[in-house]
Enzyme design. Structure first.
Site, PDB file in Angstrom:
ATOM      1  N   ARG A  79       0.859  -1.190   0.000  1.00 12.91           N
ATOM      2  CA  ARG A  79       0.000   0.000   0.000  1.00 12.91           C
ATOM      3  C   ARG A  79       0.894   1.238   0.000  1.00 12.91           C
ATOM      4  NH1 ARG A  79      -2.161   3.209   4.666  1.00 12.91           N
ATOM      5  NH2 ARG A  79      -3.868   4.429   3.835  1.00 12.91           N
ATOM      6  N   HIS A 123      -2.602  10.968   0.530  1.00 19.99           N
ATOM      7  CA  HIS A 123      -2.127  10.773   1.903  1.00 19.99           C
ATOM      8  C   HIS A 123      -1.432  12.076   2.326  1.00 19.99           C
ATOM      9  CE1 HIS A 123      -0.840   7.432   4.913  1.00 19.99           C
ATOM     10  NE2 HIS A 123      -0.547   8.588   5.472  1.00 19.99           N
ATOM     11  N   GLU A 168      -7.303   8.804   5.998  1.00 20.75           N
ATOM     12  CA  GLU A 168      -7.605   9.534   7.244  1.00 20.75           C
ATOM     13  C   GLU A 168      -8.021  10.991   7.030  1.00 20.75           C
ATOM     14  OE1 GLU A 168      -4.457   9.116  10.098  1.00 20.75           O
ATOM     15  OE2 GLU A 168      -4.627   6.947  10.181  1.00 20.75           O
ATOM     16  N   ASN A 294      -7.508   2.117   9.866  1.00 19.01           N
ATOM     17  CA  ASN A 294      -6.213   2.351  10.512  1.00 19.01           C
ATOM     18  C   ASN A 294      -6.443   2.339  12.016  1.00 19.01           C
ATOM     19  OD1 ASN A 294      -5.216   2.733   7.970  1.00 19.01           O
ATOM     20  ND2 ASN A 294      -4.689   4.897   8.223  1.00 19.01           N
ATOM     21  N   TYR A 296      -4.428   2.201  15.878  1.00 15.35           N
ATOM     22  CA  TYR A 296      -3.212   2.199  16.699  1.00 15.35           C
ATOM     23  C   TYR A 296      -3.500   2.054  18.188  1.00 15.35           C
ATOM     24  CZ  TYR A 296      -0.735   3.516  12.510  1.00 15.35           C
ATOM     25  OH  TYR A 296      -0.207   3.502  11.248  1.00 15.35           O
ATOM     26  N   GLU A 354      -3.650   0.119   8.149  1.00 17.29           N
ATOM     27  CA  GLU A 354      -2.478   0.480   8.978  1.00 17.29           C
ATOM     28  C   GLU A 354      -2.670  -0.069  10.382  1.00 17.29           C
ATOM     29  OE1 GLU A 354      -1.378   4.641   9.205  1.00 17.29           O
ATOM     30  OE2 GLU A 354      -1.718   4.911   7.055  1.00 17.29           O
TER      31      GLU A 354
END
Ligand code: FCB
Length: 448
Positions: A79, A123, A168, A294, A296, A354
């Site tokens: 990606r 991005h 995002e 994504n 985290y 991600e």
């Protein structure tokens, strides 16, 4: 060794991710125009240590070496994102053929190595010229984005099947235009709300453009998710958690899913939102083929409206374990998010686009980079992905963030997220032990 239970469904895609500004360097080579991240990082005081992406991992020149490393790990997919000002230096109009050629060669190289390209159009590196015309808060950027999507999908659509419009949009809009920690560094809520709307609109308007140019295209968008826990059961903390959920998660998810902007948030923002035109929400909710997730960490929300003394005592505490970003390691959050997306929203397919962690990696005396904490982080999150698949969530693939250490936005080069270690002085690359382990997971889950 790989646990036998660590086997994913046949056809599950194993990848790694990067973004153009974070790795490419060559910021002004071969006809590339300036981006808002060039401008921002060149502005003193904006990025830690005065770091810039001028050289980054020099991937622009070294991509064949990086491709060889992807092959060595055994990735099924890669990606990456396109630097818009490489293709359209002024944001629209004149196409820079040299810019197209670079990505075309990369795509050919990937396909030759049997690595599926997953392309992200945007991005965060908006052409500076478009920012000068108002940036994402200005509606004119929407047509410019569609032109960009058109040029790219015509050029690469014969070879690239997986297209992600945006990465995002929350971060582009709110971190860039309200918090000011990212380019272009503005601090204006109204601008941020306008930016979020035009990002979503640009996405919705670009989906059919890509589909028209790419037979059999799979088109999606990537959002960042962070589950919210109330710090205590007080009404104020539950409100704070709901507010943060609305802001980070629902503000983008709901309009994409055809539900419009969440009413509680519209009220809370107290903005006229005059930039929303009648047919916009329909465009935004154009069905997508997949949602990119994504993930985290989670957030524990404590009310700022009620004083500590008046509020209930905190009962939700983070785990002790944190990454170098200061982010709590909380794999359950990924399971929660995936379950919620499936049962509440029901997207046809989900990719983890991600997931990963920054740690203070060091090259050992033997020249190796041992990173057990990252390996463990990824392993525990993959276990949650597997559990989510078991309850029926259609997760089709996982992309580790990141393929290699890179320019971590306002943190410059101080945070290493890579499976591959990069020595930024010499540009030497070293596979970390997490990369080797990831390679074993991939081969244990061979496609055929
Ligand atoms: C995400 C970004 C990615 C990287 C990781 C750590 O928000 O999409 O570029 O910075 O965080």
């Amino acid at each position: 060794m790989i646990d036998k239970n660590f086997i994913f469904p046949k056809g599950f895609i194993w990848g790694a991710a990067t973004a153009s500004y974070q790795i490419e360097g060559a910021w002004d080579e071969e006809g590339k125009g300036e981006s808002i991240w060039d401008r921002f990082s060149h502005t003193p005081g904006k990025v830690y240590n005065g770091d810039t992406g001028d050289v980054a991992c020099d991937h622009f020149h070294r991509w064949p070496e990086d491709l060889a490393l992807m092959k060595e790990i055994g990735l099924h997919a890669y990606r990456f994102s396109i630097a818009w000002p490489r293709i359209l230096p002024a944001g629209r109009g004149q196409v820079n053929q040299a810019g197209l050629d670079i990505y075309s060669r990369l795509v050919d190289g990937l396909l030759e190595a049997d690595i599926e390209p997953y392309l992200t159009l945007y991005h965060w590196d908006l052409p500076q010229q478009l920012q000068d015309e108002g940036g994402w808060p200005a509606r004119t950027v929407v047509d410019a984005f569609c032109d960009f999507a058109d040029v790219l999908s015509r050029a690469l659509g014969d070879r690239v099947k997986y297209w992600t419009t945006l990465n995002e949009p929350f971060v582009s809009a709110f971190v860039g235009y309200e918090e000011g920690r990212h380019a272009p560094g503005h601090t204006d809520l109204h601008e941020a709300l306008g930016a979020s709307h035009h990002l979503l609109l640009a996405h919705g308007q670009a989906v059919p453009v890509i589909r028209a140019n790419v037979p059999g295209a799979k088109v999606g968008i990537t959002l960042n998710f962070s589950p919210q826990a109330a710090a205590s059961p007080s009404v104020a903390d539950r409100d704070a958690a709901n507010w943060a959920d609305g802001h980070i998660n629902r503000w983008f998810l709901d309009p994409l899913a055809g539900r419009g902007y969440p009413g509680d948030m519209v009220k809370g923002f107290g903005d006229e939102m005059e930039f929303v035109q009648p047919a916009d929400l329909e465009t935004i909710s154009t069905p997508i083929d997949f949602l990119g997730v994504n993930y985290y960490t989670r957030n524990i929300a404590r009310s700022k409206d009620v004083g500590e003394k008046e509020n209930a005592p905190v009962t939700a505490h983070p785990n002790e374990e944190h990454t170098e970003m200061g982010w709590e390691v909380y794999p359950d959050g990924l399971y929660n998010i995936l379950g919620r997306l499936h049962f509440e929203y029901g997207f046809p397919a989900i990719y983890i686009t991600e997931n990963g962690a920054a740690y203070k990696d060091q090259v050992g005396p033997d020249g190796r980079v041992d990173d057990p904490a990252r390996l463990s982080y990824i392993k525990r999150h993959l276990e949650k992905v597997s559990q989510a698949i078991d309850i029926g969530v259609p997760v089709k693939g996982y992309f580790a963030w990141s393929l290699m250490d890179n320019f971590e936005w306002a943190f410059g080069y101080s945070k290493r997220f890579g499976l591959i270690y990069v020595d930024f002085e010499t540009q030497k690359r070293i596979l970390k032990s997490s990369a080797k382990w990831y390679g074993q997971v991939i081969s244990a889950n061979a496609l055929d």
